[in-house]
Design a protein around this motif. Structure first.
Motif, short mmCIF file in Angstrom:
data_model
loop_
_atom_site.label_atom_id
_atom_site.label_comp_id
_atom_site.label_asym_id
_atom_site.label_seq_id
_atom_site.Cartn_x
_atom_site.Cartn_y
_atom_site.Cartn_z
N LYS A 193 66.63 39.06 -6.54
CA LYS A 193 66.03 39.71 -5.46
C LYS A 193 65.33 40.93 -6.14
CE LYS A 193 67.37 41.23 -1.65
NZ LYS A 193 68.43 41.42 -0.80
N THR A 194 63.86 41.05 -5.79
CA THR A 194 63.19 42.19 -6.29
C THR A 194 63.59 43.45 -5.68
OG1 THR A 194 60.90 42.94 -6.84
CG2 THR A 194 61.20 42.03 -4.73
N GLY A 195 63.43 44.55 -6.51
CA GLY A 195 63.82 45.94 -6.09
C GLY A 195 62.78 46.63 -5.54
N ALA A 196 61.64 46.13 -5.67
CA ALA A 196 60.30 46.70 -5.32
C ALA A 196 60.27 46.89 -3.71
CB ALA A 196 59.20 45.86 -5.90
N ALA A 197 59.58 48.04 -3.37
CA ALA A 197 59.30 48.37 -1.93
C ALA A 197 58.36 49.32 -2.06
CB ALA A 197 60.68 49.06 -1.49
N VAL A 198 57.68 49.40 -0.66
CA VAL A 198 56.60 50.16 -0.37
C VAL A 198 57.35 51.67 -0.47
CG1 VAL A 198 55.19 51.16 1.13
CG2 VAL A 198 55.08 48.83 0.52
N ASP A 199 56.70 52.72 -1.27
CA ASP A 199 57.31 53.92 -1.34
C ASP A 199 56.79 55.12 -0.28
OD1 ASP A 199 59.36 55.52 -3.25
OD2 ASP A 199 57.38 56.84 -2.97
N ASP A 200 57.43 55.68 0.49
CA ASP A 200 56.66 56.61 1.48
C ASP A 200 56.06 57.75 0.72
OD1 ASP A 200 57.67 54.97 3.26
OD2 ASP A 200 59.61 56.32 3.74
N ASP A 201 56.86 58.22 -0.56
CA ASP A 201 56.19 59.53 -0.98
C ASP A 201 54.89 58.79 -1.62
OD1 ASP A 201 58.45 60.96 -0.62
OD2 ASP A 201 59.26 60.46 -2.44
N LEU A 202 54.81 57.85 -2.20
CA LEU A 202 53.44 57.56 -2.92
C LEU A 202 52.36 57.46 -1.74
CD1 LEU A 202 54.65 55.08 -5.50
CD2 LEU A 202 54.00 57.35 -5.70
N VAL A 203 52.97 56.59 -0.58
CA VAL A 203 51.70 56.63 0.50
C VAL A 203 51.25 57.68 0.91
CG1 VAL A 203 51.77 55.78 2.92
CG2 VAL A 203 53.04 54.30 1.19
N ALA A 204 52.34 58.86 1.01
CA ALA A 204 51.92 60.19 1.55
C ALA A 204 50.96 60.56 0.58
CB ALA A 204 53.21 61.07 1.76
N MET A 205 51.13 60.55 -0.70
CA MET A 205 50.07 60.97 -1.67
C MET A 205 48.81 60.24 -1.90
SD MET A 205 52.77 62.29 -4.92
CE MET A 205 53.81 61.12 -4.84
N GLY A 206 48.59 59.04 -1.15
CA GLY A 206 47.38 58.52 -1.36
C GLY A 206 47.28 57.57 -2.52
N THR A 207 48.46 57.16 -3.43
CA THR A 207 47.92 56.80 -4.79
C THR A 207 47.23 55.55 -4.57
OG1 THR A 207 50.39 56.17 -4.48
CG2 THR A 207 49.63 57.91 -6.05
N PRO A 208 46.80 54.91 -5.56
CA PRO A 208 46.03 53.62 -5.45
C PRO A 208 46.84 52.47 -5.30
CG PRO A 208 45.22 54.93 -7.33
CD PRO A 208 46.38 55.52 -6.82
N VAL A 209 48.23 52.63 -5.85
CA VAL A 209 49.39 51.59 -5.46
C VAL A 209 50.38 52.35 -5.11
CG1 VAL A 209 50.83 50.23 -6.92
CG2 VAL A 209 48.48 50.10 -7.57
N THR A 210 50.96 51.71 -4.14
CA THR A 210 52.30 52.56 -3.26
C THR A 210 53.48 51.61 -3.43
OG1 THR A 210 51.56 51.43 -1.21
CG2 THR A 210 50.67 53.78 -2.07
N ILE A 211 53.55 50.55 -4.37
CA ILE A 211 54.83 49.72 -4.62
C ILE A 211 55.57 50.41 -5.74
CG2 ILE A 211 55.70 47.63 -5.10
CD1 ILE A 211 53.33 46.39 -3.56
N CYS A 212 56.59 50.54 -5.83
CA CYS A 212 57.73 50.94 -7.05
C CYS A 212 59.18 50.19 -6.90
CB CYS A 212 57.47 52.32 -7.07
SG CYS A 212 58.34 53.28 -5.93
N CYS A 213 59.76 50.58 -7.98
CA CYS A 213 61.18 50.05 -7.96
C CYS A 213 61.88 51.40 -8.18
CB CYS A 213 61.47 49.16 -9.12
SG CYS A 213 60.71 47.55 -8.84
#
Lengths: 78, 416
Positions: free
Chosen positions: B30-50
């Protein structure tokens, strides 16, 4: 004034540096509270945020205890 | 030549915290990847991380110590502690101080690709906005990439050789390689070795995205998909993994449980490009060949490969070619997995996390599946384990790591 500053130092030392509140007394040295010289400089930065008073490096030379620091800040506020 | 064995393991990864949870997480596929609220808030080009499971550094390290240390050092400390406890080198009177060995003969070798990334990210704006006089005096000791290894020594009392190695995404494997060599050379009896990374900052994520290295897949459930024809980049992760390396004599003398022998280690450079591997596998071929030759085993004994398998188009294809260049037709009889489908790419921690997963696979006779593998890329001639774990009787296992800069590492483990 001095009482307010003691409360401010207590808050900073407990929240920012994890010092147990019971250990914080006016005569306690920063060294005894587990703060090294880097911590004391860091303390002056957060202190400035709180009080607007910046203690300069050379002013820290004879600051050993919490009361020493309170006196310096009070002096600069006066 | 001195035999070097693994007598303790600890890891925190996006697959779970602690050896058992992380291993079960790897087996789950099962993948540990998720959309990350901090990255979303920062507006990064990619917002998925593990991310690793959340933990409270104040509680784990003490408030005073935690605030002086970067997140990567928090991760190093908690996993060195887990590995030391697992090894029996601490006796419970203190949860971190070594009692089972001469502390002067215990080394620390950690790998990190970036070091104190979060400290850079939080302090640089202070410097710009508030001015040079407001720069934290903690910035340097927090940020330096050797602080992880230094702090582990301070807390455990280990006074042997203490170093940090940086081979980017191969750093965790390189640390195990060099740590083993310190024991072989006689410079230490025990080495606390591993890799650690906590580099999920807005700047790093943006920069990796600008390079085209990160998956653009908006669905976290399928973004990290090593070897799949639809893979389009890696998912950035974080983590920490530490093994206790010990000379076989030292381990035997104290009656330690042994989990594996570090049978072979190989290192090489591509001498090719800053970030891309040569299409034919390049230097990785040399690293793998060196590790296998040094181990003295027959190459056909390798039954499992925990691949670097980042899920980038270039890496996975080049790696498959490198492995075939070494093993020829035997490649078809190697059960291959990339646990990065679960963990994402944990950069400098990856080589050590995957070394532990390879050891666990050998011990349990169970190879974890590669998460999210639906349509295997026909250009990748690997027998990839997918769907569910595969039972395999394993005599020797291989773990490969390739870092940016063209720095490659390979480790061969056999049963202790």
């Amino acid at each position: 004034m001095s009482q307010d500053l003691f409360a401010t130092f207590t808050e900073l030392l407990t929240e920012e540096f994890g010092v147990p509140e019971d250990d914080i007394k006016p005569e306690a040295t920063f060294e005894a509270l587990g703060l090294d010289s880097l911590d004391v400089v860091e303390l002056t930065l957060v202190l400035e945020e709180k009080t607007g008073v910046k203690l300069e490096d050379e002013e820290l030379e004879d600051v050993k205890t919490v009361q020493d620091a309170i006196d310096k800040v009070a002096e600069k506020q006066a | 030549m001195k035999q070097v064995v693994v007598t303790g393991m600890g890891l925190i990864s996006p697959a779970g915290r602690g050896l058992d949870d992380a291993w079960n997480g790897a087996l789950s596929g099962k993948t540990g990847a998720a959309v990350d609220d901090d990255l979303v808030a920062m507006g990064t080009p990619v917002t998925i991380c593990c991310r690793v499971p959340s933990f409270d550094p104040d509680q784990e390290l003490g408030r005073g110590a935690a605030r002086r240390l970067d997140r990567f050092t928090h991760l190093a400390v908690i996993e060195a502690r887990e590995a030391l406890q697992h090894s029996g080198l601490v006796d419970g009177s203190d949860e971190e101080k070594i009692t089972g060995a001469d502390r002067d003969r215990v080394g620390v070798l950690l790998g990190s690709g970036i070091g104190g990334a979060e400290t850079w990210a939080s302090e640089y704006p202070n410097y710009i906005e508030k001015g040079p006089k407001r720069t934290s005096p903690m910035f340097i000791p927090k940020m330096l990439s050797n602080t992880g290894a230094g702090t582990v020594a301070m807390r455990s009392g280990a006074r042997g050789p203490n170093m940090t190695v940086n081979t980017a995404c191969a750093a965790g494997a390189s640390a195990i390689h060099i740590g083993r060599d310190l024991i072989r050379s006689g410079a230490a009896d025990v080495v606390i070795a591993g890799g650690v990374e906590a580099g999920i900052t807005g700047l790093a994520v943006s920069a990796f995205a600008q390079m085209g290295a990160l998956s653009k897949n908006p669905d976290p459930n399928t973004a990290s998909r090593p070897f799949d024809v639809d893979r389009n980049g890696f998912v950035i992760g974080e983590g920490s993994a530490v093994v206790i390396l010990e000379s076989a004599e030292h381990a035997a003398a104290r009656g330690a449980t042994t989990y594996a022998t570090v049978a072979g280690a190989g290192a090489s450079a591509d001498a090719h490009h800053a970030t891309a591997p040569p299409e034919d596998g390049g230097g990785a071929i040399l690293a793998i060949r060196r590790a296998v030759e040094e181990s003295g085993i027959d190459p056909s004994d390798i039954g499992h490969l925990n691949a670097h398998g980042t899920s980038t188009p270039l890496n996975d294809a080049a790696e498959a070619k490198a492995v075939r260049a070494v093993f020829g037709d035997h490649t078809d009889r190697i059960a291959v997995t990339s646990t990065k489908g679960v963990t994402g790419h944990t950069l400098g921690a990856a080589g050590a996390i995957e070394a532990i997963f390879a050891i666990m696979a050998m011990r349990e006779g169970l190879v974890p599946p590669t998460a999210n593998l639906v349509n295997q890329d026909p250009a990748i001639a690997f027998d990839v384990v997918s769907g569910s774990p595969r039972e395999v009787d394993l005599r020797a296992v291989l773990s490969t790591s390739m870092g940016f800069g063209g720095q490659n590492a390979a480790l061969v483990f056999t049963p202790a």
